[in-house]
Design an enzyme around this catalytic site. Structure first.
Site, PDB file in Angstrom:
ATOM      1  CB  SER A  56      -4.378  12.290  -0.405  1.00 25.62           C
ATOM      2  OG  SER A  56      -4.381  12.279   1.011  1.00 25.62           O
ATOM      3  CE1 TYR A  81      -3.989   6.574  -1.748  1.00 27.35           C
ATOM      4  CE2 TYR A  81      -3.659   8.383  -0.202  1.00 27.35           C
ATOM      5  CZ  TYR A  81      -4.398   7.771  -1.199  1.00 27.35           C
ATOM      6  OH  TYR A  81      -5.536   8.384  -1.663  1.00 27.35           O
TER       7      TYR A  81
END
Length: 293
Positions: free
Chosen positions: A156, A212
Site C-alpha cells: 500500500s 496497517y
C-alpha cells in the site's frame, strides 16, 4: 496517464508459462486474493488458493470449480509458524516446488475514518512477519527456472516513506546499501513498544491506519532488502499497490473492483523474464522506486 494506456500496461504479458507453472496466493478466499487466483487459473497456471479458514477456503474453491475453473486448496495461516511449516512440507510433497508467490493475506481492524492501534500486534504479525516467514520457508522450493521465480507482495502507498515524518527512521530506511532485516525488525519493535506505552502518536508514524501502514512500511523495506539479497539468483521480489479497491477491508468503497486489481497483479506476476524488474514498488502498473517516494 489516460485510461487506455493504463489498461494496456496492465494487460497479461506474452505467454511464457504453462500448466506446470505453480502459483500460490495467500488470503485468497475472497477479495483481491480470490480474484487473483481466478485470473491466474484462467490464464492456464496451476494455482493453489490458500486461506486461514478451511471452510471458507474450500467454499471459494468450489465456487470456482462451478465455473469450470480448477484450482487447489490448502489451509495456510501466515500468522502461525506451524501452519507455514505444514504448508511448505505439503507443497514440496505434492508439487516439488513453486514458481510464483502472491502475498495477499492481510488484516486491518480500522474502518475508513478510524485509526485505532488496539490490534497492532496482530496486524504486524499477519501483514509483515507472516509474508516474511512464509517467504523464508518457501525459499528452497522456488524453482528459479530460466523464466525466473517471482514474489509479488500486495502492499500500500500508506506504507511509503512520504507517510513517515520521523527523520531518524526515514534516514535509516533510505540507506539502501546498509539496510538490513535486523534494522527493520528493530523499527517494528520500536513501534509496538510505543503502542504499548501509549506514546506512538508522538514519534512521527503514519497518520492514517497507523498499524496497517507500519506493517506495509516494513514489508516494503524487507522486500527491497530481499530483492538485493536474491539479485542474480533467479527470484524477483516486488511490491504492488492496487490502489483504493472495493473489498471488505475498505467497507466496499473504492475506485476499482477486486477483478481489476487482480488483473494488474496477474500481469505483474507474469511479466516476461526480460522485462521483469526486482526491488520495485508498483503503484498500480507503474514501477516506482519505493525509496524515492
Amino acid at each position: 496517464m489516460n485510461t487506455s494506456s493504463a489498461k494496456d500496461q496492465c494487460s497479461p504479458a506474452k505467454r511464457w508459462w504453462s500448466k506446470e507453472t505453480v502459483a500460490v496466493v495467500t488470503g485468497a478466499n475472497k477479495g483481491i486474493g480470490f480474484a487473483t487466483v481466478k485470473k491466474l487459473a484462467e490464464l492456464g497456471l496451476t494455482v493453489i488458493l490458500t486461506a486461514r479458514d478451511p471452510e471458507k477456503g474450500q467454499k471459494a474453491v468450489e465456487s470456482l470449480r462451478a465455473q469450470g475453473i480448477d484450482v487447489w486448496f490448502k489451509r495456510l495461516d501466515v500468522a502461525d509458524i506451524s501452519s507455514i511449516t505444514d504448508f511448505a512440507s505439503w507443497l514440496h510433497q505434492v508439487f516439488g516446488g513453486l514458481d510464483i508467490l502472491v502475498n495477499n493475506a492481510a488484516v486491518s481492524f480500522n474502518e475508513l475514518n478510524t485509526n485505532t492501534v488496539e490490534h497492532a500486534e496482530t496486524v504486524i504479525k499477519t501483514n509483515f512477519y507472516g509474508p516474511k516467514l512464509l517467504i523464508e520457508a518457501l525459499m528452497p522450493l522456488f524453482r528459479r527456472s530460466p523464466s525466473t521465480s517471482r514474489i509479488l507482495s500486495l502492499s500500500s502507498r500508506l506504507g511509503l516513506l512520504n507517510k513517515l515524518t520521523n527523520p531518524a527512521i526515514r534516514k535509516l530506511l533510505l540507506e539502501e546499501e546498509t539496510l538490513k532485516e535486523e534494522k527493520i525488525d528493530q523499527i517494528v519493535k520500536q513501534f509496538l513498544s510505543q503502542v504499548k506505552d501509549g506514546t506512538w502518536q508522538e514519534h512521527g508514524w503514519p497518520k492514517v491506519w497507523t498499524d496497517y501502514s507500519v506493517s506495509k512500511l516494513a514489508l516494503n523495506a524487507y522486500s527491497r532488502v530481499l530483492a538485493r539479497r536474491l539479485e542474480g539468483n533467479g527470484v524477483s521480489v516486488n511490491c504492488f499497490c492496487p490502489g483504493f479497491t472495493r473489498t471488505d477491508m475498505t467497507g466496499g468503497w473504492g475506485q476499482r473492483s477486486a477483478d481489476e486489481a487482480a488483473a494488474a497483479a496477474a500481469a505483474l506476476a507474469l511479466l516476461p523474464s526480460e522485462e521483469l524488474p526486482t526491488g520495485k514498488f508498483f503503484k498500480w502498473c507503474i514501477p516506482m522506486l519505493y525509496s524515492k517516494l
